[in-house]
Write a protein that holds these residues in place. Structure first.
Motif, PDB file in Angstrom:
ATOM      1  N   LEU A  69       0.924  -1.233   0.099  1.00 49.48           N
ATOM      2  CA  LEU A  69       0.067  -0.074   0.042  1.00 49.48           C
ATOM      3  C   LEU A  69       0.873   1.144  -0.114  1.00 49.48           C
ATOM      4  O   LEU A  69       0.388   2.467  -0.270  1.00 49.48           O
ATOM      5  N   SER A  70       2.252   1.098   0.109  1.00 48.49           N
ATOM      6  CA  SER A  70       2.792   2.300   0.390  1.00 48.49           C
ATOM      7  C   SER A  70       3.400   2.743  -0.890  1.00 48.49           C
ATOM      8  O   SER A  70       3.375   2.099  -2.065  1.00 48.49           O
ATOM      9  N   SER A  71       3.640   3.876  -0.994  1.00 46.29           N
ATOM     10  CA  SER A  71       4.089   4.648  -2.409  1.00 46.29           C
ATOM     11  C   SER A  71       5.644   5.363  -2.494  1.00 46.29           C
ATOM     12  O   SER A  71       6.046   5.663  -3.279  1.00 46.29           O
ATOM     13  N   GLY A  72       6.046   5.633  -1.084  1.00 42.17           N
ATOM     14  CA  GLY A  72       7.320   6.367  -1.169  1.00 42.17           C
ATOM     15  C   GLY A  72       8.575   5.474  -1.420  1.00 42.17           C
ATOM     16  O   GLY A  72       8.524   4.171  -1.528  1.00 42.17           O
ATOM     17  N   GLU A  73       9.617   6.507  -1.550  1.00 41.79           N
ATOM     18  CA  GLU A  73      10.867   5.629  -2.278  1.00 41.79           C
ATOM     19  C   GLU A  73      11.571   5.181  -0.967  1.00 41.79           C
ATOM     20  O   GLU A  73      12.431   3.948  -1.129  1.00 41.79           O
ATOM     21  N   ILE A  74      11.444   5.515   0.259  1.00 41.28           N
ATOM     22  CA  ILE A  74      11.926   5.155   1.420  1.00 41.28           C
ATOM     23  C   ILE A  74      11.083   4.618   2.390  1.00 41.28           C
ATOM     24  O   ILE A  74      10.051   5.453   2.631  1.00 41.28           O
ATOM     25  N   ILE A  75      11.239   3.611   2.935  1.00 31.34           N
ATOM     26  CA  ILE A  75      10.069   2.948   3.598  1.00 31.34           C
ATOM     27  C   ILE A  75      10.608   2.844   5.170  1.00 31.34           C
ATOM     28  O   ILE A  75      11.901   2.241   5.356  1.00 31.34           O
ATOM     29  N   CYS A  76      10.234   3.355   6.221  1.00 32.78           N
ATOM     30  CA  CYS A  76      10.577   3.159   7.481  1.00 32.78           C
ATOM     31  C   CYS A  76       9.281   2.303   8.371  1.00 32.78           C
ATOM     32  O   CYS A  76       8.287   3.033   8.258  1.00 32.78           O
ATOM     33  N   LEU A  77       9.831   1.222   8.940  1.00 30.27           N
ATOM     34  CA  LEU A  77       8.832   0.333   9.607  1.00 30.27           C
ATOM     35  C   LEU A  77       8.434   0.995  11.016  1.00 30.27           C
ATOM     36  O   LEU A  77       9.536   1.481  11.449  1.00 30.27           O
ATOM     37  N   LEU A  78       7.409   0.617  11.356  1.00 29.37           N
ATOM     38  CA  LEU A  78       6.985   1.153  12.663  1.00 29.37           C
ATOM     39  C   LEU A  78       5.897   0.242  13.300  1.00 29.37           C
ATOM     40  O   LEU A  78       4.728   0.284  12.871  1.00 29.37           O
ATOM     41  N   ASP A  79       6.232  -0.359  14.472  1.00 30.89           N
ATOM     42  CA  ASP A  79       5.420  -1.250  15.253  1.00 30.89           C
ATOM     43  C   ASP A  79       4.369  -0.264  15.868  1.00 30.89           C
ATOM     44  O   ASP A  79       4.693   0.841  16.094  1.00 30.89           O
ATOM     45  N   ALA A  80       3.141  -0.853  16.090  1.00 34.69           N
ATOM     46  CA  ALA A  80       2.064  -0.078  16.770  1.00 34.69           C
ATOM     47  C   ALA A  80       2.397   0.554  17.991  1.00 34.69           C
ATOM     48  O   ALA A  80       1.880   1.675  18.525  1.00 34.69           O
ATOM     49  N   ASP A  81       3.248  -0.225  18.985  1.00 29.67           N
ATOM     50  CA  ASP A  81       3.389   0.313  20.218  1.00 29.67           C
ATOM     51  C   ASP A  81       4.925   1.132  20.454  1.00 29.67           C
ATOM     52  O   ASP A  81       5.053   1.381  21.399  1.00 29.67           O
ATOM     53  N   ASP A  82       5.464   1.203  19.180  1.00 31.74           N
ATOM     54  CA  ASP A  82       6.685   2.125  19.306  1.00 31.74           C
ATOM     55  C   ASP A  82       6.246   3.584  18.870  1.00 31.74           C
ATOM     56  O   ASP A  82       5.277   3.958  18.293  1.00 31.74           O
ATOM     57  N   GLU A  83       7.425   4.400  18.789  1.00 30.87           N
ATOM     58  CA  GLU A  83       7.236   5.890  18.418  1.00 30.87           C
ATOM     59  C   GLU A  83       8.523   6.291  17.752  1.00 30.87           C
ATOM     60  O   GLU A  83       9.602   5.913  18.247  1.00 30.87           O
ATOM     61  N   PHE A  84       8.499   7.084  16.689  1.00 33.21           N
ATOM     62  CA  PHE A  84       9.601   7.914  16.033  1.00 33.21           C
ATOM     63  C   PHE A  84       9.823   9.049  16.684  1.00 33.21           C
ATOM     64  O   PHE A  84       8.795   9.914  17.375  1.00 33.21           O
ATOM     65  N   TYR A  85      11.111   9.555  17.029  1.00 33.76           N
ATOM     66  CA  TYR A  85      11.395  10.878  17.565  1.00 33.76           C
ATOM     67  C   TYR A  85      11.225  11.787  16.306  1.00 33.76           C
ATOM     68  O   TYR A  85      11.326  11.291  15.301  1.00 33.76           O
ATOM     69  N   ILE A 111      14.343  -0.267  11.601  1.00 35.85           N
ATOM     70  CA  ILE A 111      14.763  -0.316   9.949  1.00 35.85           C
ATOM     71  C   ILE A 111      13.918   0.254   9.232  1.00 35.85           C
ATOM     72  O   ILE A 111      12.675   0.422   9.081  1.00 35.85           O
ATOM     73  N   SER A 112      14.800   0.853   8.107  1.00 31.34           N
ATOM     74  CA  SER A 112      14.299   1.514   6.893  1.00 31.34           C
ATOM     75  C   SER A 112      15.084   1.054   5.722  1.00 31.34           C
ATOM     76  O   SER A 112      16.134   0.709   5.864  1.00 31.34           O
ATOM     77  N   PHE A 113      14.463   1.094   4.737  1.00 32.62           N
ATOM     78  CA  PHE A 113      15.033   0.742   3.399  1.00 32.62           C
ATOM     79  C   PHE A 113      14.442   1.285   2.159  1.00 32.62           C
ATOM     80  O   PHE A 113      13.218   1.896   2.122  1.00 32.62           O
ATOM     81  N   ARG A 114      15.128   1.253   1.040  1.00 34.72           N
ATOM     82  CA  ARG A 114      14.519   1.701  -0.072  1.00 34.72           C
ATOM     83  C   ARG A 114      13.490   0.858  -0.638  1.00 34.72           C
ATOM     84  O   ARG A 114      13.699  -0.301  -0.474  1.00 34.72           O
ATOM     85  N   ARG A 115      12.625   1.355  -1.596  1.00 42.09           N
ATOM     86  CA  ARG A 115      11.690   0.505  -2.113  1.00 42.09           C
ATOM     87  C   ARG A 115      12.144  -0.563  -2.854  1.00 42.09           C
ATOM     88  O   ARG A 115      11.687  -1.828  -2.973  1.00 42.09           O
ATOM     89  N   ASP A 116      13.012  -0.193  -3.685  1.00 45.98           N
ATOM     90  CA  ASP A 116      13.496  -1.456  -4.475  1.00 45.98           C
ATOM     91  C   ASP A 116      14.067  -2.484  -3.545  1.00 45.98           C
ATOM     92  O   ASP A 116      14.215  -3.876  -4.124  1.00 45.98           O
ATOM     93  N   VAL A 117      14.642  -2.320  -2.460  1.00 44.30           N
ATOM     94  CA  VAL A 117      14.998  -3.487  -1.633  1.00 44.30           C
ATOM     95  C   VAL A 117      13.936  -3.946  -0.843  1.00 44.30           C
ATOM     96  O   VAL A 117      13.741  -5.216  -0.882  1.00 44.30           O
ATOM     97  N   ALA A 118      12.902  -3.315  -0.570  1.00 42.06           N
ATOM     98  CA  ALA A 118      11.539  -3.986  -0.039  1.00 42.06           C
ATOM     99  C   ALA A 118      11.131  -4.809  -0.970  1.00 42.06           C
ATOM    100  O   ALA A 118      10.478  -5.876  -0.625  1.00 42.06           O
ATOM    101  N   SER A 119      11.138  -4.465  -2.386  1.00 44.80           N
ATOM    102  CA  SER A 119      10.402  -5.422  -3.305  1.00 44.80           C
ATOM    103  C   SER A 119      11.101  -6.746  -3.401  1.00 44.80           C
ATOM    104  O   SER A 119      10.346  -7.838  -3.897  1.00 44.80           O
TER     105      SER A 119
END
Length: 173
Positions: A16-32, A96-104
């Motif tokens: 469902l994502s469309s960005g070039e960079i994907i940052c994963l986030l679990d529901a109970d965590d938080e990004f600063y 963990i973050s990665f580029r879309r081409d790696v995610a694929s």
């Protein structure tokens, strides 16, 4: 919809994502607040990176930090080499973050209802170069009802053994 587990949720999020960079986030965590910009800057500074891990603070249910920040001291220009030998264990999904081409290229087996980060951390060094941001960018929440940390030691051991069998089978095929 039914809860099909972490692997299915990540795969659906990637779809469902469309960005070039994907940052994963679990529901109970938080990004600063600096997370996204720091990750983007790290990718921009080294065009060959396909993934970036970041340090984190462990926080309790209220968001209060406890313990020192997790900073992988061996990281630097050799993240991928260390990660191949599983020295990057302890990096939670939300770091963990990665580029879309790696995610694929990631095909997380559906057996990873929890601990899908274990599979991702095992697979990424085989797919790409990895960068590291030493500043804590994520609050990793431990509150007693986390799916993994709430398991007793025997159940954890069994789960980890099953996960490693699945990882070996997936990565060796």
């Amino acid at each position: 919809t039914a809860n099909c587990g972490q692997a299915s949720a990540i795969q659906e999020g990637l779809r469902l994502s469309s960005g070039e960079i994907i940052c994963l986030l679990d529901a109970d965590d938080e990004f600063y607040s600096a997370k996204i910009q720091s990750v983007v800057d790290t990718f921009r500074a080294a065009s060959g990176l396909g993934a970036v891990y970041n340090s984190y603070l462990t926080v309790d249910a209220t968001g209060r930090p406890f313990g020192p920040p997790f900073v992988w001291e061996r990281a630097g220009k050799r993240v991928r080499q260390y990660a191949l030998f599983w020295s990057a264990g302890g990096v939670p999904t939300s770091c963990i973050s990665f580029r879309r081409d790696v995610a694929s290229q990631l095909r997380i087996p559906h057996e990873f209802r929890i601990c899908a980060d274990t599979y991702i951390l095992a697979a990424l060094p085989h797919l790409t170069e990895i960068g590291w941001v030493k500043s804590p960018l994520t609050a990793y929440r431990l509150h007693g009802t986390n799916a993994f940390s709430s398991l007793d030691s025997t159940a954890r051991k069994v789960l980890l053994q099953q996960n490693w069998r699945t990882i070996h089978a997936a990565l060796l095929n």
